[in-house]
Write a protein that holds these residues in place. Sequence first.
Motif, PDB file in Angstrom:
ATOM      1  N   VAL A   1     -11.274 -50.612 -15.376  1.00 14.28           N
ATOM      2  CA  VAL A   1     -11.773 -51.037 -16.675  1.00 14.28           C
ATOM      3  C   VAL A   1     -11.065 -52.318 -17.100  1.00 14.28           C
ATOM      4  O   VAL A   1      -9.840 -52.423 -16.994  1.00 14.28           O
ATOM      5  N   VAL A   2     -11.836 -53.305 -17.569  1.00 21.78           N
ATOM      6  CA  VAL A   2     -11.285 -54.539 -18.102  1.00 21.78           C
ATOM      7  C   VAL A   2     -11.850 -54.753 -19.495  1.00 21.78           C
ATOM      8  O   VAL A   2     -12.919 -54.234 -19.832  1.00 21.78           O
ATOM      9  N   THR A   3     -11.120 -55.512 -20.309  1.00 24.96           N
ATOM     10  CA  THR A   3     -11.583 -55.865 -21.636  1.00 24.96           C
ATOM     11  C   THR A   3     -11.975 -57.328 -21.620  1.00 24.96           C
ATOM     12  O   THR A   3     -11.197 -58.193 -21.179  1.00 24.96           O
ATOM     13  N   VAL A   4     -13.185 -57.623 -22.093  1.00 24.68           N
ATOM     14  CA  VAL A   4     -13.741 -58.971 -22.045  1.00 24.68           C
ATOM     15  C   VAL A   4     -13.965 -59.464 -23.470  1.00 24.68           C
ATOM     16  O   VAL A   4     -14.555 -58.758 -24.282  1.00 24.68           O
ATOM     17  N   THR A   5     -13.485 -60.676 -23.764  1.00 29.03           N
ATOM     18  CA  THR A   5     -13.601 -61.249 -25.090  1.00 29.03           C
ATOM     19  C   THR A   5     -14.127 -62.666 -24.986  1.00 29.03           C
ATOM     20  O   THR A   5     -13.608 -63.460 -24.187  1.00 29.03           O
ATOM     21  N   PRO A   6     -15.143 -63.009 -25.786  1.00 26.76           N
ATOM     22  CA  PRO A   6     -15.613 -64.395 -25.760  1.00 26.76           C
ATOM     23  C   PRO A   6     -14.461 -65.343 -26.087  1.00 26.76           C
ATOM     24  O   PRO A   6     -13.681 -65.089 -27.009  1.00 26.76           O
ATOM     25  N   LYS A   7     -14.325 -66.399 -25.305  1.00 30.18           N
ATOM     26  CA  LYS A   7     -13.238 -67.359 -25.513  1.00 30.18           C
ATOM     27  C   LYS A   7     -13.528 -68.168 -26.765  1.00 30.18           C
ATOM     28  O   LYS A   7     -14.628 -68.660 -26.952  1.00 30.18           O
TER      29      LYS A   7
ATOM     30  N   ALA B   1     -15.741 -53.492 -19.563  1.00 30.79           N
ATOM     31  CA  ALA B   1     -16.545 -53.465 -18.349  1.00 30.79           C
ATOM     32  C   ALA B   1     -15.876 -52.492 -17.386  1.00 30.79           C
ATOM     33  O   ALA B   1     -14.657 -52.549 -17.181  1.00 30.79           O
ATOM     34  N   THR B   2     -16.684 -51.591 -16.828  1.00 27.35           N
ATOM     35  CA  THR B   2     -16.155 -50.574 -15.926  1.00 27.35           C
ATOM     36  C   THR B   2     -16.810 -50.708 -14.563  1.00 27.35           C
ATOM     37  O   THR B   2     -18.032 -50.643 -14.445  1.00 27.35           O
ATOM     38  N   ALA B   3     -15.978 -50.886 -13.529  1.00 31.22           N
ATOM     39  CA  ALA B   3     -16.476 -51.002 -12.156  1.00 31.22           C
ATOM     40  C   ALA B   3     -16.790 -49.617 -11.610  1.00 31.22           C
ATOM     41  O   ALA B   3     -16.348 -48.599 -12.161  1.00 31.22           O
ATOM     42  N   ASP B   4     -17.539 -49.572 -10.534  1.00 32.93           N
ATOM     43  CA  ASP B   4     -17.891 -48.300  -9.909  1.00 32.93           C
ATOM     44  C   ASP B   4     -16.669 -47.519  -9.457  1.00 32.93           C
ATOM     45  O   ASP B   4     -16.703 -46.295  -9.392  1.00 32.93           O
ATOM     46  N   ASP B   5     -15.552 -48.208  -9.174  1.00 32.53           N
ATOM     47  CA  ASP B   5     -14.331 -47.524  -8.755  1.00 32.53           C
ATOM     48  C   ASP B   5     -13.494 -47.040  -9.939  1.00 32.53           C
ATOM     49  O   ASP B   5     -12.412 -46.500  -9.766  1.00 32.53           O
ATOM     50  N   GLY B   6     -13.995 -47.246 -11.171  1.00 32.39           N
ATOM     51  CA  GLY B   6     -13.296 -46.775 -12.363  1.00 32.39           C
ATOM     52  C   GLY B   6     -12.408 -47.814 -13.026  1.00 32.39           C
ATOM     53  O   GLY B   6     -11.853 -47.559 -14.095  1.00 32.39           O
TER      54      GLY B   6
ATOM     55  N   PHE C   1     -21.404 -59.443  -9.691  1.00 30.59           N
ATOM     56  CA  PHE C   1     -20.822 -60.696  -9.246  1.00 30.59           C
ATOM     57  C   PHE C   1     -20.771 -60.698  -7.720  1.00 30.59           C
ATOM     58  O   PHE C   1     -20.271 -59.765  -7.112  1.00 30.59           O
ATOM     59  N   ASP C   2     -21.288 -61.755  -7.131  1.00 29.53           N
ATOM     60  CA  ASP C   2     -21.299 -61.901  -5.684  1.00 29.53           C
ATOM     61  C   ASP C   2     -20.539 -63.174  -5.338  1.00 29.53           C
ATOM     62  O   ASP C   2     -21.075 -64.274  -5.417  1.00 29.53           O
ATOM     63  N   PRO C   3     -19.269 -63.038  -4.944  1.00 26.65           N
ATOM     64  CA  PRO C   3     -18.453 -64.225  -4.660  1.00 26.65           C
ATOM     65  C   PRO C   3     -18.894 -64.936  -3.386  1.00 26.65           C
ATOM     66  O   PRO C   3     -19.444 -64.323  -2.466  1.00 26.65           O
ATOM     67  N   GLU C   4     -18.629 -66.244  -3.347  1.00 28.29           N
ATOM     68  CA  GLU C   4     -18.894 -67.022  -2.140  1.00 28.29           C
ATOM     69  C   GLU C   4     -17.992 -66.503  -1.028  1.00 28.29           C
ATOM     70  O   GLU C   4     -16.915 -65.974  -1.277  1.00 28.29           O
ATOM     71  N   GLY C   5     -18.424 -66.655   0.201  1.00 32.85           N
ATOM     72  CA  GLY C   5     -17.600 -66.245   1.333  1.00 32.85           C
ATOM     73  C   GLY C   5     -17.841 -64.801   1.724  1.00 32.85           C
ATOM     74  O   GLY C   5     -18.896 -64.233   1.464  1.00 32.85           O
ATOM     75  N   ASP C   6     -16.815 -64.205   2.345  1.00 36.93           N
ATOM     76  CA  ASP C   6     -16.939 -62.857   2.910  1.00 36.93           C
ATOM     77  C   ASP C   6     -16.544 -61.735   1.962  1.00 36.93           C
ATOM     78  O   ASP C   6     -16.640 -60.563   2.322  1.00 36.93           O
ATOM     79  N   GLU C   7     -16.078 -62.069   0.772  1.00 29.05           N
ATOM     80  CA  GLU C   7     -15.639 -61.022  -0.150  1.00 29.05           C
ATOM     81  C   GLU C   7     -16.827 -60.203  -0.629  1.00 29.05           C
ATOM     82  O   GLU C   7     -17.921 -60.714  -0.809  1.00 29.05           O
ATOM     83  N   MET C   8     -16.578 -58.913  -0.851  1.00 27.17           N
ATOM     84  CA  MET C   8     -17.616 -58.005  -1.325  1.00 27.17           C
ATOM     85  C   MET C   8     -17.895 -58.267  -2.796  1.00 27.17           C
ATOM     86  O   MET C   8     -16.987 -58.546  -3.575  1.00 27.17           O
ATOM     87  N   GLY C   9     -19.147 -58.132  -3.178  1.00 25.84           N
ATOM     88  CA  GLY C   9     -19.528 -58.241  -4.575  1.00 25.84           C
ATOM     89  C   GLY C   9     -19.198 -56.961  -5.314  1.00 25.84           C
ATOM     90  O   GLY C   9     -18.883 -55.939  -4.705  1.00 25.84           O
ATOM     91  N   MET C  10     -19.285 -57.020  -6.642  1.00 19.34           N
ATOM     92  CA  MET C  10     -18.975 -55.846  -7.445  1.00 19.34           C
ATOM     93  C   MET C  10     -19.845 -55.855  -8.695  1.00 19.34           C
ATOM     94  O   MET C  10     -20.109 -56.903  -9.270  1.00 19.34           O
ATOM     95  N   CYS C  11     -20.278 -54.654  -9.091  1.00 18.54           N
ATOM     96  CA  CYS C  11     -21.068 -54.516 -10.315  1.00 18.54           C
ATOM     97  C   CYS C  11     -20.267 -53.749 -11.362  1.00 18.54           C
ATOM     98  O   CYS C  11     -19.464 -52.887 -11.036  1.00 18.54           O
ATOM     99  N   TRP C  12     -20.525 -54.083 -12.630  1.00 23.94           N
ATOM    100  CA  TRP C  12     -19.784 -53.513 -13.747  1.00 23.94           C
ATOM    101  C   TRP C  12     -20.745 -53.006 -14.812  1.00 23.94           C
ATOM    102  O   TRP C  12     -21.664 -53.714 -15.204  1.00 23.94           O
ATOM    103  N   ALA C  13     -20.480 -51.809 -15.316  1.00 23.71           N
ATOM    104  CA  ALA C  13     -21.213 -51.273 -16.466  1.00 23.71           C
ATOM    105  C   ALA C  13     -20.533 -51.843 -17.703  1.00 23.71           C
ATOM    106  O   ALA C  13     -19.305 -51.799 -17.827  1.00 23.71           O
ATOM    107  N   VAL C  14     -21.314 -52.396 -18.621  1.00 22.40           N
ATOM    108  CA  VAL C  14     -20.770 -53.072 -19.789  1.00 22.40           C
ATOM    109  C   VAL C  14     -21.063 -52.265 -21.049  1.00 22.40           C
ATOM    110  O   VAL C  14     -22.186 -51.803 -21.251  1.00 22.40           O
ATOM    111  N   SER C  15     -20.036 -52.117 -21.905  1.00 24.90           N
ATOM    112  CA  SER C  15     -20.227 -51.419 -23.171  1.00 24.90           C
ATOM    113  C   SER C  15     -20.931 -52.339 -24.171  1.00 24.90           C
ATOM    114  O   SER C  15     -21.008 -53.549 -23.962  1.00 24.90           O
ATOM    115  N   LYS C  16     -21.397 -51.753 -25.253  1.00 17.75           N
ATOM    116  CA  LYS C  16     -21.986 -52.572 -26.317  1.00 17.75           C
ATOM    117  C   LYS C  16     -20.869 -53.400 -26.947  1.00 17.75           C
ATOM    118  O   LYS C  16     -19.751 -52.910 -27.140  1.00 17.75           O
ATOM    119  N   PRO C  17     -21.161 -54.660 -27.283  1.00 18.39           N
ATOM    120  CA  PRO C  17     -20.131 -55.516 -27.879  1.00 18.39           C
ATOM    121  C   PRO C  17     -19.691 -55.032 -29.258  1.00 18.39           C
ATOM    122  O   PRO C  17     -20.505 -54.518 -30.032  1.00 18.39           O
TER     123      PRO C  17
END
Length: 131
Positions: free
Chosen positions: A123-129, A116-121, A92-108
């Motif tokens: 972890v978030v849980t993502v669920t289809p709405k 989803a796990t960021a490079d800094d460790g 994800f690359d946000p508009e403006g000056d904020e840094m982007g971030m990449c996430w490793a995604v587990s199998k659904p």
Amino acid sequence: MKKIVLLAALSMLAACSQKTEEKKETPAEPVAEAAPAPAADSGTAPGTYDVKMADGTMGTTTINADGTYVDTDAKGKQVKGLFATHDGKDCFDPEGDEMGMCWAVSKPAADGSFTATADDGTVVTVTPKKQ
């Protein structure tokens, strides 16, 4: 920090939704060989997802088919930007000056949820709405 995590999670979702374009340089054999590659690195599909942060706060990420995304935190604040898949990660690359971030995604899972796990460790849980 929560904004960065939400943004990263949403960016990851957006990155997963973009499909790698197939190159059609030759008619028959190369197309057949190229078809499996996009499926392996296609990322998160376009759609709207609930994102649960490590601290339990919730947000929403919408990944659009045009390679953009919108993250909305629990207070309604939105961050927009570009979504792509790089090296098998949702980025994800946000508009403006904020840094982007990449996430490793587990199998659904069966319900479509994944972690989803960021490079800094982080972890978030993502669920289809649910519609």
